[in-house]
Design a protein around this motif. Structure first.
Motif, mmCIF file in Angstrom:
data_model
loop_
_atom_site.group_PDB
_atom_site.id
_atom_site.type_symbol
_atom_site.label_atom_id
_atom_site.label_comp_id
_atom_site.label_asym_id
_atom_site.label_seq_id
_atom_site.Cartn_x
_atom_site.Cartn_y
_atom_site.Cartn_z
ATOM 1 N N MET A 111 -0.408 -26.968 9.302
ATOM 2 C CA MET A 111 0.413 -25.807 9.121
ATOM 3 C C MET A 111 -0.476 -24.688 8.562
ATOM 4 O O MET A 111 -1.298 -24.917 7.710
ATOM 5 N N CYS A 112 -0.250 -23.507 9.064
ATOM 6 C CA CYS A 112 -1.059 -22.366 8.650
ATOM 7 C C CYS A 112 -0.138 -21.193 8.328
ATOM 8 O O CYS A 112 0.724 -20.832 9.117
ATOM 9 N N LEU A 113 -0.333 -20.625 7.163
ATOM 10 C CA LEU A 113 0.431 -19.447 6.765
ATOM 11 C C LEU A 113 -0.479 -18.230 6.816
ATOM 12 O O LEU A 113 -1.575 -18.240 6.270
ATOM 13 N N VAL A 114 -0.021 -17.203 7.461
ATOM 14 C CA VAL A 114 -0.791 -15.974 7.567
ATOM 15 C C VAL A 114 0.046 -14.845 6.970
ATOM 16 O O VAL A 114 1.167 -14.597 7.394
ATOM 17 N N PHE A 115 -0.527 -14.179 5.976
ATOM 18 C CA PHE A 115 0.145 -13.049 5.362
ATOM 19 C C PHE A 115 -0.591 -11.778 5.756
ATOM 20 O O PHE A 115 -1.808 -11.696 5.619
ATOM 21 N N ILE A 116 0.135 -10.837 6.226
ATOM 22 C CA ILE A 116 -0.447 -9.544 6.567
ATOM 23 C C ILE A 116 -0.071 -8.582 5.445
ATOM 24 O O ILE A 116 1.064 -8.139 5.341
ATOM 25 N N VAL A 117 -1.048 -8.304 4.599
ATOM 26 C CA VAL A 117 -0.834 -7.427 3.459
ATOM 27 C C VAL A 117 -1.677 -6.181 3.665
ATOM 28 O O VAL A 117 -2.852 -6.261 3.979
ATOM 29 N N ASP A 118 -1.054 -5.026 3.483
ATOM 30 C CA ASP A 118 -1.732 -3.758 3.694
ATOM 31 C C ASP A 118 -1.604 -2.930 2.419
ATOM 32 O O ASP A 118 -0.593 -2.990 1.727
ATOM 33 N N GLU A 119 -2.633 -2.164 2.103
ATOM 34 C CA GLU A 119 -2.601 -1.282 0.945
ATOM 35 C C GLU A 119 -2.873 0.135 1.417
ATOM 36 O O GLU A 119 -3.928 0.423 1.962
ATOM 37 N N ASP A 120 -1.902 1.017 1.230
ATOM 38 C CA ASP A 120 -2.028 2.423 1.623
ATOM 39 C C ASP A 120 -2.286 3.275 0.403
ATOM 40 O O ASP A 120 -1.695 3.061 -0.656
ATOM 41 N N GLU A 125 -0.749 7.971 -4.598
ATOM 42 C CA GLU A 125 0.292 6.958 -4.534
ATOM 43 C C GLU A 125 -0.239 5.764 -3.749
ATOM 44 O O GLU A 125 -0.663 5.911 -2.600
ATOM 45 N N LYS A 126 -0.234 4.585 -4.376
ATOM 46 C CA LYS A 126 -0.662 3.352 -3.730
ATOM 47 C C LYS A 126 0.566 2.531 -3.393
ATOM 48 O O LYS A 126 1.475 2.409 -4.204
ATOM 49 N N ALA A 127 0.584 1.955 -2.209
ATOM 50 C CA ALA A 127 1.713 1.132 -1.792
ATOM 51 C C ALA A 127 1.187 -0.144 -1.140
ATOM 52 O O ALA A 127 0.355 -0.081 -0.240
ATOM 53 N N TRP A 128 1.635 -1.276 -1.638
ATOM 54 C CA TRP A 128 1.318 -2.556 -1.014
ATOM 55 C C TRP A 128 2.456 -2.912 -0.085
ATOM 56 O O TRP A 128 3.627 -2.818 -0.438
ATOM 57 N N ARG A 129 2.115 -3.321 1.110
ATOM 58 C CA ARG A 129 3.134 -3.637 2.112
ATOM 59 C C ARG A 129 2.885 -5.020 2.710
ATOM 60 O O ARG A 129 1.754 -5.435 2.868
ATOM 61 N N TYR A 140 4.965 -4.159 6.883
ATOM 62 C CA TYR A 140 5.585 -2.838 6.814
ATOM 63 C C TYR A 140 6.757 -2.755 5.836
ATOM 64 O O TYR A 140 7.493 -1.788 5.833
ATOM 65 N N VAL A 141 6.939 -3.765 5.019
ATOM 66 C CA VAL A 141 7.978 -3.739 3.995
ATOM 67 C C VAL A 141 7.296 -3.436 2.664
ATOM 68 O O VAL A 141 6.429 -4.196 2.229
ATOM 69 N N PRO A 142 7.643 -2.329 2.007
ATOM 70 C CA PRO A 142 6.967 -1.995 0.748
ATOM 71 C C PRO A 142 7.299 -2.998 -0.353
ATOM 72 O O PRO A 142 8.461 -3.290 -0.624
ATOM 73 N N LEU A 143 6.248 -3.541 -0.965
ATOM 74 C CA LEU A 143 6.425 -4.488 -2.054
ATOM 75 C C LEU A 143 6.243 -3.836 -3.415
ATOM 76 O O LEU A 143 6.951 -4.149 -4.357
ATOM 77 N N TYR A 144 5.254 -2.943 -3.512
ATOM 78 C CA TYR A 144 4.882 -2.378 -4.798
ATOM 79 C C TYR A 144 4.358 -0.970 -4.585
ATOM 80 O O TYR A 144 3.536 -0.742 -3.703
#
Length: 68
Positions: free
Chosen positions: A1-10, A36-40, A43-47
């Protein structure tokens, strides 16, 4: 099993202002940036965080303000 997280920082510059003082390296004018920094995650803003950064307008070096 492999989990892949796509995390982006704008990083987005909200405002740019003239700050008092001069650059200790070149003597250029200092600018204050509101960033302004946003972690996504998919495409869902987390922080979201707003921070003020200082840099020289001539040599583009980031400047660190030390408080006493």
């Amino acid at each position: 099993m492999c989990l892949v997280f796509i995390v982006d920082e704008d990083e987005k510059v909200i405002g740019r202002y003239a700050a008092g003082g001069a650059c200790p390296y070149c003597g250029g004018q200092v600018q204050a940036l509101d960033v302004e920094k946003a972690w996504r995650l998919w495409y869902v803003p987390l922080y979201t965080r707003t921070k003020r950064k200082f840099l020289c307008s001539f040599c583009n070096r980031p400047l660190i303000i030390q408080y006493p």
